[in-house]
Motif scaffolding. Structure first.
Motif, PDB file in Angstrom:
ATOM      1  N   UNK A 141       2.254  -2.339  -6.374  1.00 45.30           N
ATOM      2  CA  UNK A 141       2.650  -1.949  -5.019  1.00 45.30           C
ATOM      3  C   UNK A 141       2.849  -3.228  -4.204  1.00 45.30           C
ATOM      4  N   UNK A 142       3.992  -3.303  -3.536  1.00 41.16           N
ATOM      5  CA  UNK A 142       4.358  -4.543  -2.854  1.00 41.16           C
ATOM      6  C   UNK A 142       5.131  -5.451  -3.786  1.00 41.16           C
ATOM      7  N   UNK A 143       5.904  -4.829  -4.681  1.00 33.39           N
ATOM      8  CA  UNK A 143       6.617  -5.595  -5.709  1.00 33.39           C
ATOM      9  C   UNK A 143       7.748  -6.442  -5.138  1.00 33.39           C
ATOM     10  N   UNK A 144       8.073  -6.246  -3.863  1.00 30.94           N
ATOM     11  CA  UNK A 144       9.099  -7.077  -3.248  1.00 30.94           C
ATOM     12  C   UNK A 144       8.605  -8.460  -2.866  1.00 30.94           C
ATOM     13  N   UNK A 169       5.710  -1.233 -16.763  1.00 26.31           N
ATOM     14  CA  UNK A 169       5.379  -1.666 -15.408  1.00 26.31           C
ATOM     15  C   UNK A 169       6.255  -0.904 -14.424  1.00 26.31           C
ATOM     16  N   UNK A 170       5.604  -0.195 -13.515  1.00 27.26           N
ATOM     17  CA  UNK A 170       6.308   0.524 -12.457  1.00 27.26           C
ATOM     18  C   UNK A 170       6.226  -0.278 -11.164  1.00 27.26           C
ATOM     19  N   UNK A 171       7.371  -0.545 -10.568  1.00 27.47           N
ATOM     20  CA  UNK A 171       7.441  -1.334  -9.339  1.00 27.47           C
ATOM     21  C   UNK A 171       7.686  -0.423  -8.150  1.00 27.47           C
ATOM     22  N   UNK A 172       6.968  -0.709  -7.065  1.00 22.71           N
ATOM     23  CA  UNK A 172       7.194   0.072  -5.844  1.00 22.71           C
ATOM     24  C   UNK A 172       7.118  -0.842  -4.631  1.00 22.71           C
ATOM     25  N   UNK A 173       8.019  -0.618  -3.708  1.00 25.54           N
ATOM     26  CA  UNK A 173       7.969  -1.268  -2.403  1.00 25.54           C
ATOM     27  C   UNK A 173       8.771  -0.424  -1.424  1.00 25.54           C
ATOM     28  N   UNK A 174       8.727  -0.814  -0.179  1.00 30.04           N
ATOM     29  CA  UNK A 174       9.470  -0.083   0.842  1.00 30.04           C
ATOM     30  C   UNK A 174      10.968  -0.139   0.539  1.00 30.04           C
ATOM     31  N   UNK A 175      11.723   0.862   0.988  1.00 32.52           N
ATOM     32  CA  UNK A 175      13.160   0.928   0.651  1.00 32.52           C
ATOM     33  C   UNK A 175      13.942  -0.336   0.971  1.00 32.52           C
ATOM     34  N   UNK A 216      -2.201  -4.424  -6.308  1.00 37.94           N
ATOM     35  CA  UNK A 216      -1.759  -4.235  -4.921  1.00 37.94           C
ATOM     36  C   UNK A 216      -1.481  -5.599  -4.297  1.00 37.94           C
ATOM     37  N   UNK A 217      -0.200  -5.848  -3.979  1.00 41.22           N
ATOM     38  CA  UNK A 217       0.223  -7.122  -3.398  1.00 41.22           C
ATOM     39  C   UNK A 217       0.634  -6.991  -1.944  1.00 41.22           C
ATOM     40  N   UNK A 218       0.790  -5.784  -1.469  1.00 42.61           N
ATOM     41  CA  UNK A 218       1.328  -5.550  -0.132  1.00 42.61           C
ATOM     42  C   UNK A 218       0.298  -5.899   0.942  1.00 42.61           C
ATOM     43  N   UNK A 219       0.773  -6.158   2.142  1.00 46.57           N
ATOM     44  CA  UNK A 219      -0.121  -6.415   3.274  1.00 46.57           C
ATOM     45  C   UNK A 219       0.676  -6.323   4.569  1.00 46.57           C
ATOM     46  N   UNK A 220      -0.025  -6.037   5.635  1.00 48.36           N
ATOM     47  CA  UNK A 220       0.580  -5.998   6.968  1.00 48.36           C
ATOM     48  C   UNK A 220       0.088  -7.218   7.730  1.00 48.36           C
ATOM     49  N   UNK A 221       0.976  -8.177   7.935  1.00 49.11           N
ATOM     50  CA  UNK A 221       0.570  -9.416   8.605  1.00 49.11           C
ATOM     51  C   UNK A 221       0.340  -9.153  10.083  1.00 49.11           C
ATOM     52  N   UNK A 222      -0.440 -10.004  10.661  1.00 46.35           N
ATOM     53  CA  UNK A 222      -0.777  -9.855  12.078  1.00 46.35           C
ATOM     54  C   UNK A 222       0.414 -10.268  12.934  1.00 46.35           C
ATOM     55  N   UNK A 223       0.794  -9.401  13.837  1.00 46.35           N
ATOM     56  CA  UNK A 223       1.921  -9.687  14.713  1.00 46.35           C
ATOM     57  C   UNK A 223       1.489 -10.581  15.876  1.00 46.35           C
ATOM     58  N   UNK A 224       2.466 -11.197  16.485  1.00 46.27           N
ATOM     59  CA  UNK A 224       2.175 -12.093  17.604  1.00 46.27           C
ATOM     60  C   UNK A 224       1.542 -11.316  18.764  1.00 46.27           C
ATOM     61  N   UNK A 225       0.473 -11.870  19.286  1.00 42.20           N
ATOM     62  CA  UNK A 225      -0.279 -11.295  20.406  1.00 42.20           C
ATOM     63  C   UNK A 225      -0.980  -9.978  20.042  1.00 42.20           C
ATOM     64  N   UNK A 226      -1.059  -9.661  18.763  1.00 48.56           N
ATOM     65  CA  UNK A 226      -1.725  -8.418  18.363  1.00 48.56           C
ATOM     66  C   UNK A 226      -3.231  -8.623  18.311  1.00 48.56           C
ATOM     67  N   UNK A 227      -3.975  -7.677  18.840  1.00 47.98           N
ATOM     68  CA  UNK A 227      -5.428  -7.752  18.813  1.00 47.98           C
ATOM     69  C   UNK A 227      -5.978  -7.505  17.417  1.00 47.98           C
ATOM     70  N   UNK A 228      -7.186  -8.008  17.179  1.00 46.03           N
ATOM     71  CA  UNK A 228      -7.795  -7.886  15.852  1.00 46.03           C
ATOM     72  C   UNK A 228      -8.021  -6.427  15.470  1.00 46.03           C
ATOM     73  N   UNK A 229      -8.556  -5.644  16.397  1.00 48.02           N
ATOM     74  CA  UNK A 229      -8.843  -4.241  16.087  1.00 48.02           C
ATOM     75  C   UNK A 229      -7.574  -3.470  15.737  1.00 48.02           C
TER      76      UNK A 229
END
Length: 497
Positions: A141-144, A169-175, A216-229
């Motif tokens: 997951x997160x094969x891109x 090997x099955x690859x999956x990522x967002x369209x 699992x390789x995918x992740x959501x990076x922290x956006x600019x000015x985004x709070x930790x919570x």
């Protein structure tokens, strides 16, 4: 084996408590009495009548209900004697073995429940073995992600994962990442000599079915000015959704390896909290790549090569904070011990003057006054500038080396110690159940399973105890957020209902 060997055959309906009671007794007698042999035939209630009619027609018997019991005598078992049903079986036991047994209804019901449970477990296990014997099924997951271009070929060439039909090997990522997956798919077709295949799946459930390893390789990076919570909450939602799908579609033997750029230990802790289908020992976080990234620049700065060095231990709640302990890196050194002959050196001496052998040393003697990160950060920044991304080979190697050890076909596992994020057992002062990177080794259980456990004899990291405790405290604080998010989402779902 004698020619008058007698085998008792017990046939019946699986849901019949009398049949299961007789099988239970026969199984125990076969372990106690050397000349008592039996075989059981269980049929479902839907197939029983048809099977019973065919058997009775074959042997010219008249029998109407479960169980049906007979004797087969001789090596060829061609001499068949009809015994009858349960009543005749108890008579036989009393006559030949002086055994009389009685179970009340509660005991019979308990025995029936145990037998059905054991049958279901055995059926699931046999299905899993049939699947596993064909091929090793891996989902990414997160094969891109850029590292997947290197990871897929290395996985395909990892022989420890090969089964009779190789690897799938099955690859999956967002369209939006489909064009990247297409390139991986095209490149992988030239690898594996027909034993391996790479597929692109449209959704996660399709990839989870019969999956052996989830990377699992995918992740959501922290956006600019985004709070930790808010950042943690976004990531929680993603992993919580994955956990729901794992509970519904994945097999119970599946192993999960996190190697995300952001928050992999946070992800693993969420999965431990929400996934009920997998064992906690099947969920790990790759961490050796942090050490592999650092070792090259550090060792090179000292005028040495990597050849005789082990990977330095990695500690921490990966994605938030970590520490690479180069002081407790292992170095293999060749040591020469001269003998007495060397004291009387003679130019014409042919015999050896000593013995050379290898020994392992901590690298503390060279690293105690060095700062390993300066050159490392320079090299990392240069690579990112030149390539537009971070170096991926250490991550690929960390994952593949982990799988080589985990799936090694050797009967006895080695004594390798690696860094890995696992659920702690309380060692090193890390709270039990907290996923934290630490030195671990592979342990083989009595049932043949292999699990990663902390290597308790490894030295504590070479850093002030207060700083190490702060790493743990940070991890504890972030783990508490999982409970908060879970309660929040449970309350929201309840209100929606």
């Amino acid at each position: 084996m004698t020619t008058d060997r007698c085998l008792i055959v017990i046939a019946g309906i699986l849901e019949d408590c009398t049949f299961n009671h007789i099988c239970f007794i026969a199984k125990n007698l076969s372990t106690i009495l050397p000349n008592f042999h039996y075989r059981s035939i269980s049929k479902s209630s839907a197939k029983w009548d048809c099977w019973l009619k065919e058997t009775c027609d074959l042997y010219k018997w008249t029998h109407t209900k479960s169980p049906l019991i007979w004797r087969e005598i001789g090596l060829s078992r061609t001499h068949v004697n009809y015994i009858g049903g349960s009543f005749q079986f108890w008579e036989l036991l009393h006559k030949y073995y002086n055994i009389s047994l009685y179970l009340n209804k509660e005991e019979l019901d308990a025995l029936q429940a145990d037998v059905l449970l054991a049958h279901n477990i055995e059926s699931q296990r046999s299905k899993l073995l049939q699947i596993q014997e064909k091929y090793c099924l891996i989902m990414i997951i997160g094969a891109g992600r850029s590292m997947c271009l290197d990871l897929v070929p290395q996985l395909l060439m990892t022989k420890e994962l090969w089964l009779s039909r190789g690897i799938v090997i099955n690859l999956y990522d967002e369209p939006g990442c489909f064009f990247k997956l297409k390139r991986i798919f095209k490149d992988a077709r030239t690898t594996g000599a027909g034993l391996n295949t790479v597929n692109i799946v449209e959704n996660i459930p399709d990839g989870l079915k019969n999956c052996d390893i989830l990377i699992y390789l995918d992740s959501l990076v922290r956006e600019e000015y985004e709070g930790t919570d808010n950042w943690l909450q976004r990531n929680y939602k993603t992993i919580a959704n994955l956990c729901t799908q794992i509970n519904e579609y994945a097999p119970s033997h599946m192993k999960v390896i996190f190697c995300s750029r952001c928050l992999p230990c946070f992800y693993a802790n969420i999965m431990l909290e929400l996934v009920t289908k997998l064992s906690s020992t099947n969920i790990v976080v790759a961490s050796a790549h942090y050490g592999l990234e650092l070792i090259y620049t550090f060792v090179s700065s000292l005028g040495l090569t990597q050849q005789n060095f082990g990977c330095p231990p990695v500690w921490g709640f990966l994605g938030i904070s970590h520490f690479v302990d180069v002081h407790h890196m292992i170095q293999k050194c060749d040591v020469y011990y001269p003998n007495k002959r060397a004291l009387n050196l003679n130019e014409n001496m042919i015999l050896p003057l000593g013995i050379q052998h290898s020994e392992l040393r901590w690298f503390f003697y060279m690293a105690h006054d060095k700062y390993p990160y300066k050159n490392h950060f320079k090299r990392k920044a240069l690579l990112r500038y030149q390539m537009g991304r971070s170096e991926d080979l250490p991550k690929c190697r960390a994952i593949c080396d982990l799988l080589k050890l985990w799936y090694s076909k050797k009967e006895s596992i080695g004594d390798e110690i690696i860094s890995l994020g696992i659920a702690s057992d309380g060692s090193f002062g890390i709270p039990k159940g907290l996923v934290f990177s630490q030195p671990v080794y592979l342990k083989e259980c009595d049932d043949g399973l292999r699990i990663w456990v902390p290597f308790k004899d490894f030295p504590m990291p070479n850093m002030p105890l207060s700083i190490f405790q702060s790493l743990i405290d940070t991890a504890i604080y972030i783990k508490k957020k999982i409970t908060e998010f879970k309660n929040c989402f449970d309350a929201t779902n309840f209100q929606l209902k």
